[in-house]
Design a protein around this motif. Structure first.
Motif, PDB file in Angstrom:
ATOM      1  N   PRO A  32       0.804  -1.340  -0.093  1.00 61.16           N
ATOM      2  CA  PRO A  32      -0.098  -0.056  -0.079  1.00 61.16           C
ATOM      3  C   PRO A  32       1.048   1.173  -0.033  1.00 61.16           C
ATOM      4  O   PRO A  32       1.657   1.414   0.671  1.00 61.16           O
ATOM      5  CB  PRO A  32      -0.896  -0.298   1.236  1.00 61.16           C
ATOM      6  CG  PRO A  32      -0.757  -1.673   1.368  1.00 61.16           C
ATOM      7  CD  PRO A  32       0.361  -2.314   1.188  1.00 61.16           C
ATOM      8  N   GLY A  33       0.572   2.145  -1.032  1.00 61.78           N
ATOM      9  CA  GLY A  33       1.219   3.418  -1.193  1.00 61.78           C
ATOM     10  C   GLY A  33       2.609   3.329  -1.576  1.00 61.78           C
ATOM     11  O   GLY A  33       3.049   4.439  -1.882  1.00 61.78           O
ATOM     12  N   GLY A 193      -9.675   4.146  -3.024  1.00 60.56           N
ATOM     13  CA  GLY A 193      -9.233   5.487  -2.937  1.00 60.56           C
ATOM     14  C   GLY A 193      -8.544   5.700  -4.309  1.00 60.56           C
ATOM     15  O   GLY A 193      -7.891   6.688  -4.357  1.00 60.56           O
ATOM     16  N   GLY A 194      -8.352   4.485  -5.062  1.00 60.33           N
ATOM     17  CA  GLY A 194      -7.165   4.569  -6.424  1.00 60.33           C
ATOM     18  C   GLY A 194      -8.044   5.655  -7.221  1.00 60.33           C
ATOM     19  O   GLY A 194      -9.088   5.881  -7.351  1.00 60.33           O
ATOM     20  N   ARG A 247      -3.789  11.565 -16.489  1.00 60.89           N
ATOM     21  CA  ARG A 247      -3.052  11.633 -15.245  1.00 60.89           C
ATOM     22  C   ARG A 247      -3.353  12.570 -14.381  1.00 60.89           C
ATOM     23  O   ARG A 247      -4.106  13.741 -14.994  1.00 60.89           O
ATOM     24  CB  ARG A 247      -1.572  11.779 -15.640  1.00 60.89           C
ATOM     25  CG  ARG A 247      -0.621  10.769 -16.078  1.00 60.89           C
ATOM     26  CD  ARG A 247       0.706  10.664 -15.987  1.00 60.89           C
ATOM     27  NE  ARG A 247       1.097  12.140 -16.617  1.00 60.89           N
ATOM     28  CZ  ARG A 247       2.390  12.463 -16.441  1.00 60.89           C
ATOM     29  NH1 ARG A 247       3.326  11.862 -15.714  1.00 60.89           N
ATOM     30  NH2 ARG A 247       2.828  13.488 -17.336  1.00 60.89           N
ATOM     31  N   LEU A 248      -3.388  12.535 -13.019  1.00 62.96           N
ATOM     32  CA  LEU A 248      -3.842  13.632 -12.220  1.00 62.96           C
ATOM     33  C   LEU A 248      -2.907  14.429 -11.669  1.00 62.96           C
ATOM     34  O   LEU A 248      -2.058  13.754 -10.832  1.00 62.96           O
ATOM     35  CB  LEU A 248      -4.819  13.294 -11.202  1.00 62.96           C
ATOM     36  CG  LEU A 248      -5.419  14.357 -10.091  1.00 62.96           C
ATOM     37  CD1 LEU A 248      -6.275  15.316 -11.010  1.00 62.96           C
ATOM     38  CD2 LEU A 248      -6.452  13.881  -9.172  1.00 62.96           C
ATOM     39  N   VAL A 259      -0.942  12.266  -8.542  1.00 70.36           N
ATOM     40  CA  VAL A 259      -1.764  11.688  -7.569  1.00 70.36           C
ATOM     41  C   VAL A 259      -2.458  10.145  -8.241  1.00 70.36           C
ATOM     42  O   VAL A 259      -2.844   9.970  -8.851  1.00 70.36           O
ATOM     43  CB  VAL A 259      -3.249  12.365  -7.223  1.00 70.36           C
ATOM     44  CG1 VAL A 259      -4.057  11.858  -6.202  1.00 70.36           C
ATOM     45  CG2 VAL A 259      -2.977  13.871  -6.996  1.00 70.36           C
ATOM     46  N   LEU A 260      -2.091   9.252  -7.238  1.00 61.25           N
ATOM     47  CA  LEU A 260      -2.364   7.957  -7.304  1.00 61.25           C
ATOM     48  C   LEU A 260      -3.722   7.460  -6.670  1.00 61.25           C
ATOM     49  O   LEU A 260      -4.230   6.385  -7.035  1.00 61.25           O
ATOM     50  CB  LEU A 260      -1.219   7.062  -6.951  1.00 61.25           C
ATOM     51  CG  LEU A 260       0.347   7.185  -7.684  1.00 61.25           C
ATOM     52  CD1 LEU A 260       1.240   6.286  -7.474  1.00 61.25           C
ATOM     53  CD2 LEU A 260      -0.023   7.087  -9.419  1.00 61.25           C
ATOM     54  N   ALA A 261      -3.850   8.153  -5.480  1.00 61.89           N
ATOM     55  CA  ALA A 261      -5.218   7.637  -4.629  1.00 61.89           C
ATOM     56  C   ALA A 261      -5.215   8.686  -3.617  1.00 61.89           C
ATOM     57  O   ALA A 261      -4.383   9.375  -3.304  1.00 61.89           O
ATOM     58  CB  ALA A 261      -4.524   6.366  -3.950  1.00 61.89           C
TER      59      ALA A 261
END
Length: 318
Positions: A32-33, A193-194, A247-248, A259-261
């Motif tokens: 995670p992360g 949250g992804g 992509r964000l 931002v991934l999640a």
């Protein structure tokens, strides 16, 4: 389609990975992360430029890794990911430096430690070959993980696993067990949250998250069924009304991130500059070789931009 010098959608790429990362891919491990087994990134070369090497040790040298023994120890051969480029805009020549100032003189943000040269080529051991930087992206369907044995004896190249998509993961071959590497089933990333990222296609008016492949000019599109399972459909780009790459992007403490999640007001970010000095200044956590991430309050983010780069279908095979 936007092109990168020396690459076409059908170019086969070889990307060296450490034994640890190879094991995480094979086991479909989610950290995670920090790590997703669907993710690819880093320094890579065209397979055609290193194919003449006849041992894992020689391939390491071609990739300029003879001096990177901490990550690629002598005697362990070399683990590599092989896949078609699909969309050359994801790659750029590895121009940069070992300091931010040196990279800036070349108009680059790529800053990595030795044996990185920043010239667009690997080290001259035994011969320099063109080198590319692949931005963080999803593995294309059909990507493979290989092991190249140190001494180049008979059968020295062995496929270990094949990737069949982000919802079905890596499927190991018997050779993986022979190398003592664990394998495992696909496990969904915990916590949700992804952020939807990567290839997006619109088919019959409905947008779908997708992966590149299995062939150039094709997408494996996903949608949720009523029972909660994930359905896949193979589409040619030409069948779709829109094909783009999302992509964000944000800024945090003046540095560029994706931002991934986001979960409970905390954002998981990936540094997009490829700048090891910048990562050190910011105190970022390493997320694999040449990758850095951070988990920060979403309220601290600046300049949020949703980037959607359009793709066009590749030309006919040559």
């Amino acid at each position: 389609m936007t092109t990168t010098a020396g690459l076409s959608p059908r170019t086969v790429i070889q990307l060296p990975v450490t034994r640890q990362l190879a094991g995480q891919y094979l086991a479909n491990t989610v950290v995670p992360g920090s790590f997703e087994p669907s993710a690819l990134w880093g320094l890579c070369s065209r397979l055609v430029d290193v194919i003449d090497a006849e041992s894992g040790a020689a391939v390491r040298a071609h990739h300029g890794l003879a001096g990177a023994e901490a990550d690629f120890p002598v005697g362990d051969g070399l683990f590599v990911l092989r896949f078609q480029a699909h969309w050359p805009e994801l790659f750029r020549a590895s121009f940069g430096g070992r300091s931010t100032a040196a990279a800036a003189r070349l108009g680059s943000t790529l800053v990595l430690p030795a044996p990185f040269l920043g010239t667009g080529y690997t080290e001259y051991l035994p011969v320099a070959v063109p080198e590319y930087w692949l931005e963080l992206t999803e593995a294309p369907v059909g990507a493979e993980l290989w092991h190249l044995a140190e001494d180049g004896a008979e059968g020295w190249e062995q496929p270990l696993a094949r990737y069949s998509g982000r919802h079905s993961g890596w499927h190991a071959f018997p050779a993986a067990e022979d190398l003592g590497l664990p394998t495992g089933p696909v496990v969904p990333a915990p916590g949700g949250g992804g952020v939807a990222r990567g290839l997006m296609v619109t088919f019959q008016g409905t947008p779908h998250l997708a992966d590149f492949g299995p062939n150039p000019g094709e997408a494996t599109a996903y949608r949720a069924a009523e029972d909660g399972t994930t359905l896949t459909r193979r589409l040619e780009f030409a069948q779709c009304e829109e094909v783009g790459y999302r992509r964000l992007l944000v800024s945090w403490r003046g540095a560029p991130f994706e931002v991934l999640a986001t979960t409970d007001g905390i954002a998981t970010l990936a540094l997009t500059s490829g700048n090891a000095e910048e990562a050190a200044w910011l105190g970022l956590s390493a997320a694999g070789r040449h990758a850095w991430r951070a988990r920060v309050p979403a309220d601290d983010l600046d300049e949020m931009t949703e980037e959607l780069r359009p793709l066009a279908a590749p030309g006919p095979a040559r």
